[in-house]
Design an enzyme around this catalytic site. Sequence first.
Site, PDB file in Angstrom:
ATOM      1  N   LYS A 299       0.845  -1.192   0.037  1.00 36.45           N
ATOM      2  CA  LYS A 299      -0.052  -0.133   0.011  1.00 36.45           C
ATOM      3  C   LYS A 299       0.824   1.266   0.002  1.00 36.45           C
ATOM      4  O   LYS A 299       1.722   1.257   0.948  1.00 36.45           O
ATOM      5  CB  LYS A 299      -0.945   0.013   1.533  1.00 36.45           C
ATOM      6  CG  LYS A 299      -2.306   0.830   1.105  1.00 36.45           C
ATOM      7  CD  LYS A 299      -3.077   0.600   2.323  1.00 36.45           C
ATOM      8  CE  LYS A 299      -4.300   1.303   2.290  1.00 36.45           C
ATOM      9  NZ  LYS A 299      -5.116   1.141   3.395  1.00 36.45           N
TER      10      LYS A 299
HETATM   11  O1  G3P Z   1      -8.876   2.028   4.204  1.00 36.95           O
HETATM   12  C1  G3P Z   1      -8.900   3.535   4.546  1.00 36.95           C
HETATM   13  C2  G3P Z   1      -9.689   3.690   5.753  1.00 36.95           C
HETATM   14  O2  G3P Z   1      -9.394   2.932   6.774  1.00 36.95           O
HETATM   15  C3  G3P Z   1      -9.874   5.100   6.362  1.00 36.95           C
HETATM   16  O3  G3P Z   1     -11.292   5.143   6.798  1.00 36.95           O
HETATM   17  O4  G3P Z   1     -12.933   6.092   8.377  1.00 36.95           O
HETATM   18  O5  G3P Z   1     -10.505   6.679   8.606  1.00 36.95           O
HETATM   19  O6  G3P Z   1     -11.528   7.828   6.723  1.00 36.95           O
HETATM   20  P1  G3P Z   1     -11.601   6.532   7.680  1.00 36.95           P
END
Ligand code: G3P
Length: 215
Positions: A85
């Site tokens: 990643k």
């Molecule tokens: O895969 C990316 C994700 O974990 C981000 O999510 O909710 O932190 O924006 P969030």
Amino acid sequence: MQIFLDTADFSAIEERYDSGLIAGVTTNPTLVANQGINYLELIKNIAETFPEMESISAEVNGNTAWEFIEDAAKFRDISEAVTIKLPMTKEGLKACKYFSDVGVKTNVTLCFSVAQAALAGIAGATYISPFVGRLNDNSFSGVELVRGIADLYCNQGIQTKVLAASLRDVHHVSRCFLYGAKVCTLPLKVFDKMYDHVLTREGLDIFDKDFKRMV
Ligand code: G3P
């Protein structure tokens, strides 16, 4: 169409894997730090326990392409499912091109525009991760971004898969799949809620009672 789990919680993956619906896992530094675990051990553990998993995203640290490539070395021998990643930056895409040329899967993360997704596609990324919820937090439509990227890749014959990330609710998931995402990576509570509908529950209550009334 595939579902990945967006988590660094190994037990939570174990609990849901026997659903037969999980094709992969995505992780990020925040998720791993919150679990208080060793990143390399987690990725090894997931790969060894679930050998049928198609993709396990492991994020690499650094500022330059070479630093990303060096950091990725610790993950690369674990399994073919390990997906490096990389950030959506100039150096991240240089590393992406390198990995693409040597046949290592990549996931380009933190994508917020169709233009960025175009670059990742040209760099040969296996997956592009548009962050739906975080775009919504900033008053732009995350699902429209997913639609734009999916249309672009389809029109241009680009093989990179749209992996919708930062999904906050079931509605996001439905829209992303409808708009052309090949993968949605889901927080645990969103995955669990996908099964649920009030009318399914009500209907089951009625059928349960009627089973008991049967002669
Ligand atoms: O895969 C990316 C994700 O974990 C981000 O999510 O909710 O932190 O924006 P969030």
